[in-house]
Design a protein around this motif. Structure first.
Motif, PDB file in Angstrom:
ATOM      1  N   LYS A   9      -7.233   8.717  -2.560  1.00  0.00           N
ATOM      2  CA  LYS A   9      -6.448   7.511  -2.819  1.00  0.00           C
ATOM      3  C   LYS A   9      -5.858   7.018  -1.504  1.00  0.00           C
ATOM      4  N   LYS A  10      -5.999   5.727  -1.258  1.00  0.00           N
ATOM      5  CA  LYS A  10      -5.535   5.178   0.019  1.00  0.00           C
ATOM      6  C   LYS A  10      -5.321   3.682  -0.153  1.00  0.00           C
ATOM      7  N   THR A  11      -4.347   3.130   0.561  1.00  0.00           N
ATOM      8  CA  THR A  11      -4.089   1.692   0.546  1.00  0.00           C
ATOM      9  C   THR A  11      -3.831   1.226   1.967  1.00  0.00           C
ATOM     10  N   ASP A  12      -4.518   0.162   2.381  1.00  0.00           N
ATOM     11  CA  ASP A  12      -4.259  -0.485   3.665  1.00  0.00           C
ATOM     12  C   ASP A  12      -3.535  -1.793   3.362  1.00  0.00           C
ATOM     13  N   LEU A  21       3.022   1.349  -4.553  1.00  0.00           N
ATOM     14  CA  LEU A  21       1.998   1.763  -3.599  1.00  0.00           C
ATOM     15  C   LEU A  21       1.829   3.281  -3.605  1.00  0.00           C
ATOM     16  N   ALA A  35      -7.882  -1.224  -0.956  1.00  0.00           N
ATOM     17  CA  ALA A  35      -7.328  -0.038  -1.613  1.00  0.00           C
ATOM     18  C   ALA A  35      -8.442   0.716  -2.314  1.00  0.00           C
ATOM     19  N   SER A  36      -8.215   2.001  -2.553  1.00  0.00           N
ATOM     20  CA  SER A  36      -9.114   2.794  -3.389  1.00  0.00           C
ATOM     21  C   SER A  36      -8.407   3.054  -4.716  1.00  0.00           C
ATOM     22  N   ILE A  37      -9.122   2.835  -5.809  1.00  0.00           N
ATOM     23  CA  ILE A  37      -8.522   2.809  -7.138  1.00  0.00           C
ATOM     24  C   ILE A  37      -9.328   3.684  -8.098  1.00  0.00           C
ATOM     25  N   GLY A  51      -1.269   2.852  -5.873  1.00  0.00           N
ATOM     26  CA  GLY A  51      -2.173   2.391  -4.827  1.00  0.00           C
ATOM     27  C   GLY A  51      -2.175   0.889  -4.649  1.00  0.00           C
ATOM     28  N   GLY A  52      -1.428   0.154  -5.488  1.00  0.00           N
ATOM     29  CA  GLY A  52      -1.366  -1.294  -5.364  1.00  0.00           C
ATOM     30  C   GLY A  52      -0.068  -1.810  -5.948  1.00  0.00           C
TER      31      GLY A  52
END
Length: 536
Positions: free
Chosen positions: A296-299, A140, A305-307, A144-145
């Motif tokens: 870049k962000k992940t919820d 993460l 997510a932003s990839i 990001g994933g």
């Protein structure tokens, strides 16, 4: 300004659009005009134990046939091709030898056989879904994933080859995604793009303009480091046509090849939504809301997510739902049967392109709310804003007065209500509510559905003028940017929307229904879990 080439015909990009169902090729000019379109089906081989494969050689043969069709129909435009760029399905894996020959068929994004190998490689205590929590945290932070525990991405596919095909693994020079293999055939060069490499889960994505391999993730992957290809930007000119490719396609070897992108990346460009926080809603078999964002962000709670993507120094926020148009396919195949009077009365042929005309005759005859019937469109579970594979579709509140037309409208409304559920999570991710959406993809051809989306979401809906061609147009524009014909900043002015749908008087009714819909998952999820969780 686009300059003329071959007289009145402007320079053309040969846009390759390779999906699971088949190979498509289109002739696209820098202003987004799609002149020619040809396609060939490619079979999917479903194997025991969750396997799904396609023959990459069949892709290449189909491309040659599709381009030949374009040459017959639009010879001047094919002669004007200066650039080739591709948009392809993602999450496929092909092992190739040192000469670039495939050692296996492509292990498809639908293939789940790698799941146990993934858990074996990445297990540990404490764990979540069989995966080490510490390793998840590192993924993460850097990417990001994380790998899909279903085994449906290259991280698991490569382990499947390593563990069950050791001879193939030993002969493998490089593992390539679908896009990468097409580019290899076009140019003879082995590369991956910033988005095609994503689901190998071995890259440091914290700087969008400098995506690179993370040594710790590569070492932990269980795959030899030299089997991963170099990474390039989606807009990089990776070479010109190899002599064999030029012969195969009937094009000069001077034609440039731009690296291209995975399908959801290309759709974001093809929809014209390249500026920050400008979103599009893609309606295909599945659906997604996507928008370019600067960070870049992940919820982890909602699965958004932003990839890495095609636009420099930007990420693509992607929120994906499992089924959208698949519900219409289910309706067509299971409810509206062959020679059904609902179709026959309108003298409408029962093909994929005209089923929307049939539904558009029926849907307006039923009031908003489908006479009290609710539909939950979870045919294959759900992914956003909840990741729950046990969910299933269902109708609620059917009575003796319910008609089949009520059921049809309820399905359209159910998908839109489900999209509103996702859209609220996307609003939170973006930090600002979406006020307008471009709607695109094959299922956007339904006028009734577009209006229902406007009413349910309570925002303006702008329909792509050619929604079926969004991926090809996206590949065309990425190619045009890479070749220096246009910039990404030019694209919003070039994008064409043919209809704008505003929320109407039914919005208030849908606000009431949505309050009920929101409660359904919480109340029904435990029931679905009991019904659909395999017994140990």
């Amino acid at each position: 300004m686009v300059t003329a080439h071959n007289g009145a015909v402007p320079p053309q990009v040969l846009a390759i659009d390779l999906g699971t169902s088949g190979m498509k090729a289109a002739l696209v000019s820098a202003d987004g005009t799609v002149t020619g379109w040809a396609e060939r089906p490619v079979p999917l081989h479903v194997l025991p134990g969750g396997g799904a494969e396609q023959d990459p050689v069949a892709w290449w043969d189909a491309l040659g046939e599709a381009v030949a069709d374009l040459g017959r129909e639009h010879p001047e435009h094919l002669r004007a091709v200066t650039t080739i760029c591709s948009s392809t399905q993602g999450e496929g894996t092909i092992a190739v030898d040192a000469n670039g020959n495939p050692l296996t068929r492509c292990i498809s994004w639908l293939d789940m056989r790698g799941a146990p190998h993934l858990r074996k490689q990445f297990g540990g205590f404490p764990s979540y879904d069989g995966m080490s929590v510490l390793k998840i945290a590192r993924w993460l932070r850097l990417t990001g994933g994380m790998p899909s525990v279903t085994g449906k991405d290259p991280a698991a596919h490569m382990l499947l080859v390593r563990d069950t095909m050791p001879d193939v693994y030993a002969r493998t020079s490089t593992f390539l995604n679908v896009l990468d293999w097409i580019n290899l055939k076009l140019t003879g060069r082995t590369v991956a793009t910033v988005d095609s490499i994503l689901t190998s889960w071995v890259t440091d994505n914290r700087k969008p303009g400098a995506v690179r391999y993370a040594p710790a993730l590569v070492a932990a992957s269980g795959i030899d480091a030299d089997k991963f290809p170099p990474i390039v930007a989606c807009t990089e000119v990776i070479g010109t046509l190899a002599p064999s490719a030029a012969d195969h396609l009937g094009l000069p070897s001077s034609v440039r090849v731009v690296a291209g992108a995975i399908d959801n990346t290309a759709a974001a460009i093809g929809a014209g939504t390249v500026r920050d926080n400008e979103a599009h809603l893609y309606l295909g078999t599945s659906s997604w809301i996507a928008a370019h964002v600067p960070a870049k962000k992940t919820d982890v709670l909602t699965g958004i997510a932003s990839i890495p993507c095609a636009v420099p120094d930007r990420y693509l926020m992607t929120a994906l739902q499992a089924t959208a148009g698949a519900n219409l396919t289910w309706l067509r195949d299971k409810i509206v049967e062959y020679d059904d009077p609902l179709i026959g009365a309108g003298h409408i042929s029962r093909d994929e392109g005209t089923i929307f005309d049939a539904f558009d005759k029926i849907i307006p005859s039923v009031p908003a709310g489908a006479d009290g019937v609710l539909y939950m469109p979870w045919l294959y579970g759900e992914r956003v804003p909840v990741d729950d594979p046990s969910l299933r579709a269902g109708f609620l509140n059917i009575s003796l007065d319910t008609t089949r037309s009520d059921l049809l409208r309820a399905v359209f409304e159910g998908v839109a209500l489900n999209t509103r559920w996702m859209a609220r999570a996307a609003d939170k991710f973006l930090g600002t509510p979406m006020r307008s959406l471009v709607i695109t993809g094959g299922a956007a051809r339904s006028d009734s559905w577009c209006q229902i989306f406007a009413d349910v979401l309570g925002i303006e809906i702008r329909r792509d003028a050619e929604p079926v061609m969004v991926n090809a147009r996206g590949a065309g524009w990425i190619g045009a940017v890479g070749a220096g014909m246009i910039t990404f900043d030019d694209i919003p002015a070039l994008a064409r929307n043919n209809l704008v749908y505003q929320p109407g008087p039914d919005q208030a009714r849908y606000d009431e229904i949505y309050d009920i819909y929101q409660d359904l998952h919480k109340r029904l999820a435990p029931v679905y879990r009991k019904l659909n969780t395999p017994k140990s």
